[in-house]
Write a protein that holds these residues in place. Structure first.
Motif, PDB file in Angstrom:
ATOM      1  N   VAL A 113      33.822  91.671  45.404  1.00  0.00           N
ATOM      2  CA  VAL A 113      33.502  92.987  44.872  1.00  0.00           C
ATOM      3  C   VAL A 113      33.473  93.721  46.128  1.00  0.00           C
ATOM      4  O   VAL A 113      33.938  95.130  46.123  1.00  0.00           O
ATOM      5  CB  VAL A 113      31.787  92.867  44.374  1.00  0.00           C
ATOM      6  N   GLN A 114      33.053  93.442  47.223  1.00  0.00           N
ATOM      7  CA  GLN A 114      32.870  94.354  48.368  1.00  0.00           C
ATOM      8  C   GLN A 114      34.515  94.568  49.103  1.00  0.00           C
ATOM      9  O   GLN A 114      34.786  95.566  49.635  1.00  0.00           O
ATOM     10  CB  GLN A 114      32.346  93.504  49.699  1.00  0.00           C
ATOM     11  N   SER A 115      35.352  93.724  48.840  1.00  0.00           N
ATOM     12  CA  SER A 115      36.620  94.146  49.307  1.00  0.00           C
ATOM     13  C   SER A 115      37.658  95.119  48.134  1.00  0.00           C
ATOM     14  O   SER A 115      38.894  95.327  48.564  1.00  0.00           O
ATOM     15  CB  SER A 115      37.711  92.579  49.224  1.00  0.00           C
ATOM     16  N   GLY A 116      36.963  95.048  47.059  1.00  0.00           N
ATOM     17  CA  GLY A 116      37.519  96.209  46.326  1.00  0.00           C
ATOM     18  C   GLY A 116      38.301  95.390  45.106  1.00  0.00           C
ATOM     19  O   GLY A 116      38.891  96.244  44.321  1.00  0.00           O
TER      20      GLY A 116
ATOM     21  N   LEU B 211      50.910  98.257  44.773  1.00  0.00           N
ATOM     22  CA  LEU B 211      50.320  99.616  44.795  1.00  0.00           C
ATOM     23  C   LEU B 211      50.452 100.416  46.164  1.00  0.00           C
ATOM     24  O   LEU B 211      50.870 101.475  46.125  1.00  0.00           O
ATOM     25  CB  LEU B 211      48.808  99.585  44.141  1.00  0.00           C
TER      26      LEU B 211
ATOM     27  N   ARG C  23      44.700  95.902  52.559  1.00  0.00           N
ATOM     28  CA  ARG C  23      43.657  95.270  53.144  1.00  0.00           C
ATOM     29  C   ARG C  23      44.102  93.692  53.630  1.00  0.00           C
ATOM     30  O   ARG C  23      44.656  92.899  52.836  1.00  0.00           O
ATOM     31  CB  ARG C  23      42.375  95.061  52.133  1.00  0.00           C
TER      32      ARG C  23
ATOM     33  N   VAL D  92      49.609 105.942  48.857  1.00  0.00           N
ATOM     34  CA  VAL D  92      48.275 106.186  48.295  1.00  0.00           C
ATOM     35  C   VAL D  92      48.375 107.098  47.061  1.00  0.00           C
ATOM     36  O   VAL D  92      47.398 107.052  46.086  1.00  0.00           O
ATOM     37  CB  VAL D  92      47.655 107.288  49.597  1.00  0.00           C
TER      38      VAL D  92
ATOM     39  N   GLN E 274      48.579 105.072  44.215  1.00  0.00           N
ATOM     40  CA  GLN E 274      47.266 104.158  44.043  1.00  0.00           C
ATOM     41  C   GLN E 274      46.064 104.942  43.774  1.00  0.00           C
ATOM     42  O   GLN E 274      45.579 104.866  42.617  1.00  0.00           O
ATOM     43  CB  GLN E 274      46.734 103.708  45.490  1.00  0.00           C
TER      44      GLN E 274
ATOM     45  N   MET F 186      46.788 105.892  39.739  1.00  0.00           N
ATOM     46  CA  MET F 186      46.435 105.008  38.683  1.00  0.00           C
ATOM     47  C   MET F 186      45.103 104.550  38.941  1.00  0.00           C
ATOM     48  O   MET F 186      44.553 104.049  38.013  1.00  0.00           O
ATOM     49  CB  MET F 186      47.412 103.801  39.054  1.00  0.00           C
ATOM     50  N   MET F 187      44.263 104.640  39.958  1.00  0.00           N
ATOM     51  CA  MET F 187      42.995 104.200  39.859  1.00  0.00           C
ATOM     52  C   MET F 187      42.032 105.377  39.524  1.00  0.00           C
ATOM     53  O   MET F 187      40.806 104.827  38.945  1.00  0.00           O
ATOM     54  CB  MET F 187      42.666 103.762  41.529  1.00  0.00           C
TER      55      MET F 187
ATOM     56  N   GLN G 189      41.305 105.239  50.874  1.00  0.00           N
ATOM     57  CA  GLN G 189      41.327 103.741  51.037  1.00  0.00           C
ATOM     58  C   GLN G 189      40.193 103.217  51.405  1.00  0.00           C
ATOM     59  O   GLN G 189      39.968 101.896  50.748  1.00  0.00           O
ATOM     60  CB  GLN G 189      42.528 103.587  51.890  1.00  0.00           C
TER      61      GLN G 189
ATOM     62  N   VAL H  36      37.979 102.827  48.372  1.00  0.00           N
ATOM     63  CA  VAL H  36      38.472 101.770  47.378  1.00  0.00           C
ATOM     64  C   VAL H  36      38.174 100.353  48.069  1.00  0.00           C
ATOM     65  O   VAL H  36      37.855  99.531  47.557  1.00  0.00           O
ATOM     66  CB  VAL H  36      39.969 102.030  47.106  1.00  0.00           C
ATOM     67  N   GLN H  37      38.439 100.214  49.329  1.00  0.00           N
ATOM     68  CA  GLN H  37      38.719  98.806  49.748  1.00  0.00           C
ATOM     69  C   GLN H  37      37.012  98.290  50.014  1.00  0.00           C
ATOM     70  O   GLN H  37      36.750  97.329  50.341  1.00  0.00           O
ATOM     71  CB  GLN H  37      39.192  98.833  51.253  1.00  0.00           C
ATOM     72  N   SER H  38      36.189  99.267  50.154  1.00  0.00           N
ATOM     73  CA  SER H  38      34.840  98.906  50.309  1.00  0.00           C
ATOM     74  C   SER H  38      34.028  98.494  48.989  1.00  0.00           C
ATOM     75  O   SER H  38      32.889  98.111  48.979  1.00  0.00           O
ATOM     76  CB  SER H  38      34.181  99.940  51.026  1.00  0.00           C
ATOM     77  N   GLY H  39      35.003  98.748  47.972  1.00  0.00           N
ATOM     78  CA  GLY H  39      34.199  98.335  46.624  1.00  0.00           C
ATOM     79  C   GLY H  39      33.646  99.573  45.801  1.00  0.00           C
ATOM     80  O   GLY H  39      33.168  99.367  44.814  1.00  0.00           O
TER      81      GLY H  39
ATOM     82  N   ALA I 222      34.834 101.917  44.497  1.00  0.00           N
ATOM     83  CA  ALA I 222      35.494 102.336  43.176  1.00  0.00           C
ATOM     84  C   ALA I 222      35.328 101.481  41.980  1.00  0.00           C
ATOM     85  O   ALA I 222      35.725 101.572  40.879  1.00  0.00           O
ATOM     86  CB  ALA I 222      37.013 102.379  43.479  1.00  0.00           C
ATOM     87  N   SER I 223      34.688 100.396  42.139  1.00  0.00           N
ATOM     88  CA  SER I 223      34.068  99.608  41.222  1.00  0.00           C
ATOM     89  C   SER I 223      33.138 100.335  40.103  1.00  0.00           C
ATOM     90  O   SER I 223      33.176 100.077  38.915  1.00  0.00           O
ATOM     91  CB  SER I 223      33.278  98.376  41.611  1.00  0.00           C
ATOM     92  N   CYS I 224      32.508 101.226  40.593  1.00  0.00           N
ATOM     93  CA  CYS I 224      31.510 102.009  39.757  1.00  0.00           C
ATOM     94  C   CYS I 224      32.031 103.586  39.607  1.00  0.00           C
ATOM     95  O   CYS I 224      32.115 104.108  38.668  1.00  0.00           O
ATOM     96  CB  CYS I 224      30.017 101.971  40.257  1.00  0.00           C
TER      97      CYS I 224
END
Lengths: 337, 337
Positions: free
Chosen positions: A216-219, A239, A301, B27, B30, B33-34, B213, B216-219, B221-223
């Motif tokens: 989760v933390q890695s995205g 991407l 990443r 980017v 990305q 799309m994201m 980035q 997104v990479q830190s997670g 964007a999950s929420c």
């Protein structure tokens, strides 16, 4: 901070790293909200009768649905022998000795996906089932009528008449697909991740739980979201950093929209340990390599070896743990393949 | 690797860190799309006529909709003076001198959200508009009939009769809410992130793009997903590490489901730089602090100062850059507040 957490502060080259023992309840809450368990039934299953499902199961193993009687659905999407609903080939061999461009996706949980095939060109399981039978590099039956006639020769007419009672013409290509779809809606995996979600603390190891958090933390969960850890959306392969295989244009072939070049359905990670090799072209043999490449291509990443191994450990908890009894396997020519 | 990328390998304490100059096209792909750009129109806007919108705008600033004639919708959700659709108070002061428990959410882009209020208790903008007018700690009008009578006294009957032509009783509480909702559907922000998505390379700085980035990479964007970077789902506040304010049970009050304790709608990050203070209780004044706390509470992740500052830089690109002319501001008592 929660008293259950053991904090180890380690100074490495001026960087403080904090290793925290996993708080299982916290991860469970996170995992339930971010992903959740696989639903008990698939959309549309409420219309499936036992007789329809049984017919579908028989057809799933029916080699008369291939041009030379050598292949069934199960040839490429194997549910016997604890395989993950795939043939573990990079790309599958068709009846005429040629291979397609794409890796056979797993049939397990497929009915939960937003659409079928890597490029989403079929809306549902029944629509999907109609494809490979007639595809010249797959089962290569020349047309729908031939497929239906093959089944008539195998004596299916009575069975279809019983299942599709009242229909003027029970044995049609549409009804073949309908029955196969009904059977496929019963193919739902059972895994330790869902056992953990249901409250069983012993179902997952500390490393696997840590791996879930790293995931989760890695995205990764931005795309591998929902109960299936994927299967819900489309995304460009490569991407941030391009994928080396630029031959397959993905969803562009379906929509003709230039923005859909190299776009594929995000695959589900449920049971992913069983479905090697990986990616739409089956180019990557190992899960470690697949995880590392995904992080680089999709998130830009570079995961450490430690992060990759944690994530792969977690993915082990998504492996199907139940076995099914395959009734009709011995009725077809694919036995011993 | 893309020739536009400048790779700097730096060895820090045995760990190899790779700093890569941002590939803007990568980017952009990305980000499209994201997240994608904010849609041009809100759901339901196709039914809104100019006359209905204009009436809604007037009502949005109408202080006769409060018990003592001192407050309008705009008092807490300020769209004048370039504010971000909020009052920048931790919690807002009602007409009777008391404050609620929650931070006023922004009215900008609100109609794109999955539901209204922090706990999603109103399905849409019109349903939301009915709440604060009658809420005893907000505008405190005793009942719907009084609200309607207040508007009659202000001479609104003719206006409602024109807008709701043909209705037996044009000036109703439902129609008040309907008009306010229609006006609110016009409140859509314009920002540099969307300019960048549309192809303008100069719209965002390298740091902001790097920040996207990192986000997104830190997670995150999950929420904080979709075009609004939030507003699409509910999540527990304090998912991994508990939030200190355990007083507000969030969505539990709506659903009565224990799993919804401390669950709130994920706020949109569009225009977030303008809407301090942060969180559902307005407890955090600065965006840096809010980002760091979120990463810790929701992802169990300690962001470095560098990561926080990159993410905050990126959030600056989500700031609304356009101004609107406020027609009816001077008609009400909230002027000069």
């Amino acid at each position: 901070m929660d008293i259950k957490k053991l904090v180890l502060a380690v100074i490495i080259g001026g960087v403080t790293t904090t290793a925290v023992a996993v708080d299982k309840n916290a991860v469970r809450t996170q995992a339930k909200m971010m992903h959740g368990p696989i639903p008990a039934t698939m959309p549309g299953a409420e219309m499936d009768t036992p007789a329809l499902i049984d017919l579908g199961e028989r057809l799933y193993f029916e080699t008369a649905l291939s041009a030379d009687g050598s292949q069934s659905c199960n040839t490429c999407h194997r549910i016997d022998g604890g395989r993950g609903g795939v043939d573990n080939e990079a790309t599958s061999l068709g009846v005429k000795g040629s291979r397609g461009d794409r890796n056979s996706p797993s049939v397990w949980n497929a009915g939960f996906h937003v659409a079928q095939f890597w490029d989403g060109r079929a809306a549902d399981l029944a629509a999907q089932a109609k494809g490979p039978i007639l595809n010249p590099v797959e089962m290569a039956v020349p047309d729908e009528k031939t497929a239906v006639n093959n089944l008539k020769e195998e004596g299916y007419e009575t069975l279809f008449a019983e299942v599709f009672k009242g229909e003027a013409e029970p044995l049609t290509y549409d009804n073949v697909a309908k029955a196969i779809g009904a059977f496929e809606r019963t193919l739902i995996t059972v895994d330790r991740f869902d056992k953990f979600l249901a409250g069983d603390d012993s179902a997952m190891t500390e490393t696997e739980l840590k791996g879930y958090q790293t995931f989760v933390q890695s995205g990764c969960a931005s795309c591998h979201n929902g109960a299936l850890f994927g299967g819900s959306m489309y995304m460009k392969m490569g991407l941030i950093n391009a994928y080396e295989n630029t031959h397959d244009l993905g969803r562009f072939a379906v929509t003709n929209n230039p923005a859909d070049k190299y776009v594929f359905k995000v695959p589900s990670l449920r049971n992913i340990t069983k479905t090697a090799p990986y990616f739409h072209d089956g180019a990557v043999a190992g899960l470690d390599e697949a995880v590392a490449q995904m992080a680089w291509m999709q998130l830009g990443r570079k995961l450490s070896d430690q992060e990759v191994s944690e994530i792969v450990a977690f993915l082990g908890a998504l492996e199907d743990t139940h076995t099914i009894t395959v009734k009709y396997l011995n009725s077809g020519a694919e036995v011993g393949q």
